[in-house]
Design a protein around this motif. Structure first.
Motif, PDB file in Angstrom:
ATOM      1  N   TRP A  90       0.854  -1.208   0.000  1.00 19.28           N
ATOM      2  CA  TRP A  90       0.000   0.000   0.000  1.00 19.28           C
ATOM      3  C   TRP A  90       0.888   1.255   0.000  1.00 19.28           C
ATOM      4  O   TRP A  90       0.644   2.193  -0.746  1.00 19.28           O
ATOM      5  CB  TRP A  90      -0.881   0.002   1.246  1.00 19.28           C
ATOM      6  CG  TRP A  90      -2.357  -0.161   1.039  1.00 19.28           C
ATOM      7  CD1 TRP A  90      -3.310   0.759   1.340  1.00 19.28           C
ATOM      8  CD2 TRP A  90      -3.067  -1.310   0.522  1.00 19.28           C
ATOM      9  NE1 TRP A  90      -4.564   0.259   1.047  1.00 19.28           N
ATOM     10  CE2 TRP A  90      -4.443  -0.998   0.541  1.00 19.28           C
ATOM     11  CE3 TRP A  90      -2.677  -2.560   0.035  1.00 19.28           C
ATOM     12  CZ2 TRP A  90      -5.435  -1.884   0.110  1.00 19.28           C
ATOM     13  CZ3 TRP A  90      -3.652  -3.447  -0.401  1.00 19.28           C
ATOM     14  CH2 TRP A  90      -5.002  -3.113  -0.364  1.00 19.28           C
ATOM     15  N   LEU A 134      -7.742  -2.838   3.737  1.00 13.93           N
ATOM     16  CA  LEU A 134      -6.585  -3.649   4.140  1.00 13.93           C
ATOM     17  C   LEU A 134      -7.029  -4.925   4.862  1.00 13.93           C
ATOM     18  O   LEU A 134      -6.436  -5.989   4.669  1.00 13.93           O
ATOM     19  CB  LEU A 134      -5.644  -2.823   5.026  1.00 13.93           C
ATOM     20  CG  LEU A 134      -4.709  -1.891   4.239  1.00 13.93           C
ATOM     21  CD1 LEU A 134      -4.182  -0.763   5.128  1.00 13.93           C
ATOM     22  CD2 LEU A 134      -3.529  -2.668   3.643  1.00 13.93           C
ATOM     23  N   ILE A 162      -9.819 -10.829  -6.894  1.00  9.42           N
ATOM     24  CA  ILE A 162      -9.807  -9.497  -6.266  1.00  9.42           C
ATOM     25  C   ILE A 162     -11.164  -8.817  -6.448  1.00  9.42           C
ATOM     26  O   ILE A 162     -11.713  -8.248  -5.504  1.00  9.42           O
ATOM     27  CB  ILE A 162      -8.652  -8.631  -6.832  1.00  9.42           C
ATOM     28  CG1 ILE A 162      -7.302  -9.239  -6.407  1.00  9.42           C
ATOM     29  CG2 ILE A 162      -8.777  -7.181  -6.364  1.00  9.42           C
ATOM     30  CD1 ILE A 162      -6.089  -8.582  -7.024  1.00  9.42           C
ATOM     31  N   ASP A 163     -11.721  -8.907  -7.658  1.00 12.15           N
ATOM     32  CA  ASP A 163     -13.069  -8.350  -7.886  1.00 12.15           C
ATOM     33  C   ASP A 163     -14.061  -8.933  -6.889  1.00 12.15           C
ATOM     34  O   ASP A 163     -14.844  -8.208  -6.272  1.00 12.15           O
ATOM     35  CB  ASP A 163     -13.551  -8.695  -9.305  1.00 12.15           C
ATOM     36  CG  ASP A 163     -12.995  -7.741 -10.346  1.00 12.15           C
ATOM     37  OD1 ASP A 163     -12.387  -6.727  -9.953  1.00 12.15           O
ATOM     38  OD2 ASP A 163     -13.163  -8.005 -11.554  1.00 12.15           O
ATOM     39  N   MET A 192     -13.052  -7.930  -3.083  1.00 11.05           N
ATOM     40  CA  MET A 192     -12.926  -6.525  -2.685  1.00 11.05           C
ATOM     41  C   MET A 192     -14.141  -5.672  -3.083  1.00 11.05           C
ATOM     42  O   MET A 192     -14.179  -4.486  -2.776  1.00 11.05           O
ATOM     43  CB  MET A 192     -11.660  -5.914  -3.291  1.00 11.05           C
ATOM     44  CG  MET A 192     -10.363  -6.609  -2.893  1.00 11.05           C
ATOM     45  SD  MET A 192     -10.035  -6.660  -1.105  1.00 11.05           S
ATOM     46  CE  MET A 192      -9.732  -4.921  -0.769  1.00 11.05           C
ATOM     47  N   SER A 193     -15.120  -6.262  -3.751  1.00 16.07           N
ATOM     48  CA  SER A 193     -16.236  -5.439  -4.226  1.00 16.07           C
ATOM     49  C   SER A 193     -17.243  -5.082  -3.138  1.00 16.07           C
ATOM     50  O   SER A 193     -18.181  -4.330  -3.389  1.00 16.07           O
ATOM     51  CB  SER A 193     -16.930  -6.112  -5.411  1.00 16.07           C
ATOM     52  OG  SER A 193     -16.135  -5.925  -6.570  1.00 16.07           O
ATOM     53  N   ILE A 216     -16.310  -0.078  -0.409  1.00 17.32           N
ATOM     54  CA  ILE A 216     -16.393   1.115  -1.268  1.00 17.32           C
ATOM     55  C   ILE A 216     -15.240   2.062  -0.956  1.00 17.32           C
ATOM     56  O   ILE A 216     -14.904   2.295   0.210  1.00 17.32           O
ATOM     57  CB  ILE A 216     -17.729   1.858  -1.053  1.00 17.32           C
ATOM     58  CG1 ILE A 216     -18.903   0.978  -1.508  1.00 17.32           C
ATOM     59  CG2 ILE A 216     -17.743   3.182  -1.814  1.00 17.32           C
ATOM     60  CD1 ILE A 216     -20.261   1.589  -1.247  1.00 17.32           C
ATOM     61  N   TYR A 250      -9.340   2.135  -6.548  1.00 21.28           N
ATOM     62  CA  TYR A 250      -9.445   0.705  -6.868  1.00 21.28           C
ATOM     63  C   TYR A 250      -8.270   0.146  -7.663  1.00 21.28           C
ATOM     64  O   TYR A 250      -7.772  -0.934  -7.372  1.00 21.28           O
ATOM     65  CB  TYR A 250     -10.748   0.422  -7.627  1.00 21.28           C
ATOM     66  CG  TYR A 250     -11.981   0.733  -6.829  1.00 21.28           C
ATOM     67  CD1 TYR A 250     -12.235   0.094  -5.616  1.00 21.28           C
ATOM     68  CD2 TYR A 250     -12.900   1.687  -7.271  1.00 21.28           C
ATOM     69  CE1 TYR A 250     -13.381   0.387  -4.877  1.00 21.28           C
ATOM     70  CE2 TYR A 250     -14.049   1.979  -6.543  1.00 21.28           C
ATOM     71  CZ  TYR A 250     -14.282   1.330  -5.350  1.00 21.28           C
ATOM     72  OH  TYR A 250     -15.405   1.621  -4.622  1.00 21.28           O
ATOM     73  N   SER A 251      -7.840   0.865  -8.700  1.00 25.36           N
ATOM     74  CA  SER A 251      -6.779   0.287  -9.536  1.00 25.36           C
ATOM     75  C   SER A 251      -5.474   0.169  -8.735  1.00 25.36           C
ATOM     76  O   SER A 251      -4.706  -0.757  -8.926  1.00 25.36           O
ATOM     77  CB  SER A 251      -6.577   1.093 -10.823  1.00 25.36           C
ATOM     78  OG  SER A 251      -6.297   2.423 -10.528  1.00 25.36           O
ATOM     79  N   ARG A 252      -5.272   1.089  -7.797  1.00 29.42           N
ATOM     80  CA  ARG A 252      -4.069   0.995  -6.952  1.00 29.42           C
ATOM     81  C   ARG A 252      -4.203  -0.127  -5.933  1.00 29.42           C
ATOM     82  O   ARG A 252      -3.225  -0.785  -5.596  1.00 29.42           O
ATOM     83  CB  ARG A 252      -3.803   2.327  -6.260  1.00 29.42           C
ATOM     84  CG  ARG A 252      -3.300   3.351  -7.256  1.00 29.42           C
ATOM     85  CD  ARG A 252      -2.978   4.675  -6.615  1.00 29.42           C
ATOM     86  NE  ARG A 252      -2.632   5.606  -7.677  1.00 29.42           N
ATOM     87  CZ  ARG A 252      -1.538   6.351  -7.697  1.00 29.42           C
ATOM     88  NH1 ARG A 252      -0.680   6.314  -6.713  1.00 29.42           N
ATOM     89  NH2 ARG A 252      -1.304   7.162  -8.709  1.00 29.42           N
ATOM     90  N   ILE A 253      -5.397  -0.324  -5.412  1.00 29.74           N
ATOM     91  CA  ILE A 253      -5.609  -1.426  -4.467  1.00 29.74           C
ATOM     92  C   ILE A 253      -5.327  -2.751  -5.183  1.00 29.74           C
ATOM     93  O   ILE A 253      -4.631  -3.624  -4.657  1.00 29.74           O
ATOM     94  CB  ILE A 253      -7.051  -1.404  -3.905  1.00 29.74           C
ATOM     95  CG1 ILE A 253      -7.210  -0.205  -2.959  1.00 29.74           C
ATOM     96  CG2 ILE A 253      -7.389  -2.715  -3.194  1.00 29.74           C
ATOM     97  CD1 ILE A 253      -8.628   0.026  -2.458  1.00 29.74           C
ATOM     98  N   ARG A 254      -5.851  -2.875  -6.400  1.00 33.33           N
ATOM     99  CA  ARG A 254      -5.632  -4.100  -7.168  1.00 33.33           C
ATOM    100  C   ARG A 254      -4.127  -4.347  -7.367  1.00 33.33           C
ATOM    101  O   ARG A 254      -3.611  -5.438  -7.098  1.00 33.33           O
ATOM    102  CB  ARG A 254      -6.330  -3.991  -8.531  1.00 33.33           C
ATOM    103  CG  ARG A 254      -6.249  -5.262  -9.366  1.00 33.33           C
ATOM    104  CD  ARG A 254      -6.767  -5.034 -10.780  1.00 33.33           C
ATOM    105  NE  ARG A 254      -8.155  -4.590 -10.834  1.00 33.33           N
ATOM    106  CZ  ARG A 254      -9.204  -5.402 -10.672  1.00 33.33           C
ATOM    107  NH1 ARG A 254      -9.022  -6.694 -10.459  1.00 33.33           N
ATOM    108  NH2 ARG A 254     -10.443  -4.932 -10.726  1.00 33.33           N
TER     109      ARG A 254
END
Lengths: 739, 154
Positions: free
Chosen positions: B88, B104, B122-123, B126-127, B130, B136-140
């Motif tokens: 992160w 996290l 991941i989808d 993690m969906s 919110i 989102y793209s950084r979390i992925r």
């Protein structure tokens, strides 16, 4: 607001009165109340309000703007540190309280870097000059034979060096340099500006230790929740709190009167209602549910947003008020046109729904108020408390916490006024927390809009005439009732200043009354103008049988610079540059799968230029956003990764507006409740986002937080049209069965 | 009534109603404020915690459910959480940061279950969290990075 008053230390008190108009360069970190003493402090060097250097070399830099995810604490501090030649590892950032002495702290309008960068750089540069002078005096050499580098002053003749911390005492004794003596670094010498510095708060964010408003804990504090009338400005007729008071943990139930600012005053007041005070948040929430309240719903009780949409749709078909800036003759253009296209677009009411709900902790005691709250505009919060509670400004302290998202909601300090009202009543510190339902149902909403557009295309495929009628309730209505037409500043957000070269252009403003509190949400009126303009240009391009990117380029026209009222003229070449770049990075002309579509949108907002391409895929009538390519020209970049982060976030925010965002009202009350019926983008909907920043380091910095939003909805709808041939003119797309 | 809650390996004796959601007991009574309130109806994941290793929305589970179990919050530490924190930080993921405690914890639960998750994993995992800032793209990327860091360390 970027002027700096240079003062010698002994003039400090005399000039302090000027602080409200800008930032004082030459004052210490002492408050205005304390008498300034010319005595030299031996322990630290604080040449101005923003810098505090200790003997061990540690530097505390003050953040004067609210941190709500845009990384401003890091980026403004890095501007000071760069000019100061500080080593970043010694830097800590401290949040300023709400006080005019820090200059304007209102964190909205994507303007923190635009308006604060130069003053912050000057703060750092002035301190560096003083450190250099102190060292030069020690060595008995000229200042020109010294330079500062990485927390040291270096004697360029002897190569000796002195640590910044070791200069604290001597530098403190020196006069603050005059502003005109300050020299700022050249772009090529920047050490931090234009680069990436990660957030100084990362470790707090990843360990749950950042203190947001809702995390504030004061000894003996109570927790409160307020039941407000479902209909805007409705009032309490009577209430029965018997059951609420039986809830374990509930201590008190009180009525809160509405606080109404004077007409034209830019204060927010509060709605009033019934407050439940408890010894924990949950009991307050539970007690609220058990209240039995008899409401007088008031004037807005028959408001129906679906009916309102129909009313506005009918109104925009007829003439509205002509808006200055209209030019040429659209009627003749339409009569002579090869093709005439008409379309009506709609955007619903929207709400910010930041992850941290509105909340404030307040303590009213002994004619003093202290507040801890996630506010975007602490000075306005302070000023309105002074007015409503008749307490001198200097007796009011606003501690700005981290904001768990703002998006414009936390510019409005109504929740602060509520918390102070309760604290005064119960004579104890209290934390007021809104439920998510309160947040969705009682906000300052982004206005709904309906627009009618009519365009003529000549035989060459050029746009010969453009008529646009716009109806949306005005933000001004929240400060001045009966403001039933969009104001000039609102129309200036993409309507009077659309980016196209139009010879025959007519803009009309159409009446739209407010029945909810109207506020602003990330990118504000640009959401409407961006959607209407870009959707319509796409329709014209299709009618003209010209590729949309080429059509936009034609419509922007030849290179020219259009001066407006501001210091930021609109430069058509810069707009074409971002468009061409996006077309390139998206590989616009590439052949894509049969079920895929590409859409393009451009928008100029907060003085920045943005072009975005979106790729969608369609499967069984459902849309998936595959890719987003965005180019921004925001002039000088302060923190590169912050800019990328903001544009990635703006794409997701814009996606939420396009796919899900809708607040509706029936019988005056907002129908949505929580995230299950006010939905937003989740991981599974998130596309790949590609951001490109044009290198314009010699231009002035312009907005970053908002300009990425307005392009998203139109680019998505244009992409869906490209894939399916079906045009969507009303948001959100979930209502069309596309999700 | 007096109840013992075990949080991050530490025992807390608290005076609390057993029907109070764990979220509020943890925040207002125990005083650990890293776990966040977002919606109160298990829709946003800001309040995510682990109970005996299971990902749980603490806003919608009563204190009684947590009694005698091991509760893990963002104030805790585990091998997967630490490596996720590193990823992160590496990806400069948070914007406002408010939802990131929950993100996290949800990501920790994912790595506890699946060693090397795919984008689809991941989808799915993690969906239910919110992020209004849209990280989102950084979390992925950070979840993939965490796996990479873990493999490097192994």
């Amino acid at each position: 607001m970027s002027n700096i008053h240079q003062v010698n230390r002994r003039d400090f008190m005399k000039l302090f009165g000027l602080a409200s108009t800008g930032i004082i360069l030459g004052c210490t970190a002492q408050t205005a109340k304390k008498k300034f003493s010319p005595e030299i402090n031996k322990d630290f060097f604080a040449p101005n309000l923003f810098i505090h250097l200790e003997k061990n070399g540690n530097i505390t830099l003050i953040a004067s703007r609210s941190e709500m995810g845009q990384g401003i604490r890091t980026s403004l501090a890095s501007a000071i540190a760069d000019e100061l030649e500080a080593d970043w590892k010694y830097v800590a950032v401290k949040q300023a309280t709400g006080d005019a002495k820090y200059g304007n702290q209102n964190t909205d309008g994507s303007r923190s870097v635009r308006t604060r960068l130069e003053p912050m750089r000057k703060m750092g540069a002035a301190a560096k000059m003083m450190l250099i002078t102190a060292a030069a005096n020690k060595w008995n050499v000229n200042e020109s034979d010294c330079k500062a580098e990485n927390h040291y002053v270096i004697n360029t003749i002897s190569n000796e060096k002195i640590f910044f911390g070791d200069l604290v005492e001597d530098a403190s004794a020196l006069p603050v340099p005059n502003e005109d003596a300050i020299q700022l670094k050249k772009v090529e010498d920047f050490k931090y500006i234009g680069k990436t510095l990660k957030s100084v708060d990362l470790n707090h964010f990843t360990h749950g230790t950042a203190t947001y408003g809702i995390d504030v804990r004061i000894p003996n504090m109570k927790f409160a929740a307020i039941a407000r009338c479902p209909v805007t400005f409705g009032t309490v007729k009577s209430f029965d709190s018997t059951n609420a008071e039986k809830v374990s943990g509930v201590e008190k139930v009180i009525k809160i009167e509405r606080k109404k600012p004077g007409i034209g005053q830019q204060f927010y007041g509060c709605l009033g209602g019934v407050a439940v005070i408890a010894n924990n948040t949950w009991s307050a929430f539970q007690g609220k549910l058990d209240l039995d309240i008899n409401w007088d719903f008031g004037d807005n009780k028959s408001f129906d947003s679906e009916e309102f949409k129909k009313t506005l749709t009918q109104r925009v078909q007829k003439n509205g008020k002509l808006v200055p800036g209209s030019r040429g003759n659209v009627s003749t253009a339409f009569n002579n046109a090869n093709k005439v296209i008409e379309a009506t677009y709609h955007v619903p009411f929207l709400v910010h729904a930041p992850m941290e709900v509105p909340n404030a902790t307040a303590w009213y005691q002994d004619n003093k108020i202290e507040v801890w709250a996630p506010v975007q505009d602490p000075q306005t919060a302070r000023a309105e408390l002074a007015q409503f509670f008749e307490i001198p400004l200097e007796n009011i302290t606003i501690n700005v916490t981290f904001l768990g998202g703002g998006f414009g909601r936390k510019s409005k300090s109504d929740f602060v006024v509520e918390a102070v009202t309760i604290s005064k009543e119960i004579k104890a510190p209290v934390q007021l927390v809104w439920t998510r339902e309160d947040d969705i149902k009682h906000s300052f909403y982004h206005a709904t809009s309906v627009q009618y557009l009519k365009g003529g295309i000549d035989e060459k495929g050029n746009v010969s005439g453009w008529l646009q009628r716009v109806a949306f309730p005005s933000i001004v209505s929240s400060f001045k009732p009966l403001s039933d037409y969009a104001s000039g500043f609102e129309l200036g957000q993409g309507f009077t200043n659309n980016p196209y070269d139009l010879e025959n252009f007519r803009l009309e403003s159409v009446k739209a009354e407010a029945h909810l509190r109207i506020g602003w949400l990330r990118s504000v009126v640009h959401i409407h103008s961006g959607f209407g303009n870009n959707s319509f240009v796409d329709e014209l391009a299709f009618a003209a049988n010209i590729d949309p990117v080429q059509f936009h380029l034609n419509l922007i026209g030849k290179d020219r610079v259009i001066k407006g009222k501001s210091d930021y003229p609109y430069d058509t070449k810069r707009m074409k540059d971002v468009l061409n770049n996006t077309s390139k990075i998206a590989d616009w002309n590439k052949k894509r799968p049969e079920n895929h579509g590409m859409g393009i949108a451009i928008h100029y907002s907060f003085y920045s230029y943005v072009a975005t391409a979106v790729e969608v895929s369609m499967n069984d009538g459902k849309v998936k956003i595959e890719n987003v390519w965005t180019t921004i020209d925001c002039g000088l970049v302060l923190n590169k990764d912050n800019v990328i982060n903001q544009l990635e976030g703006a794409a997701i925010f814009g996606l939420s507006i396009a796919l899900f965002g809708k607040v509706s009202a029936k019988e005056g009350a907002v129908e949505q409740n929580n995230f299950f019926d006010y939905q937003m983008t989740r991981m599974k909907h998130a596309p790949k986002i590609h951001v490109d920043i044009l290198d314009k380091m010699n231009e002035k910095p312009t907005g970053v937080g908002e300009p990425g939003v307005p392009v998203m909805a139109p680019a998505i709808c244009n992409a869906i049209f490209n894939a399916t041939g079906k045009r969507y003119r009303s948001l959100p797309l979930i209502d069309e069965g596309l999700i | 009534m007096s109840t013992i809650l075990s949080i991050n390996g530490k025992s807390y004796t608290v005076e609390v109603q057993e029907n109070m959601p764990l979220l509020w007991a943890i925040r207002d009574i125990v005083g650990l404020t890293g776990t966040k309130f977002g919606c109160g109806v298990a829709q946003c994941g800001a309040c995510s915690i682990l109970i005996d290793g299971q990902l749980t929305k603490s806003c919608s589970m009563p204190v009684s459910y947590g009694i005698g179990k091991e509760i893990f919050t963002i104030e805790g530490s585990s091998e997967n959480l630490e490596v996720l924190r590193e990823a992160w930080n590496d990806g400069n993921v948070p914007q406002c940061g408010y939802c990131q405690s929950g993100q996290l914890i949800a990501a920790t639960a994912l790595l506890d279950k699946i060693e090397s998750p795919t984008d689809k994993d991941i989808d799915d995992a993690m969906s239910s969290n919110i992020c209004r800032c849209g990280t989102y793209s950084r979390i992925r990327k950070a979840i993939h990075k965490a796996v990479e860091l873990k493999n490097q360390k192994a």
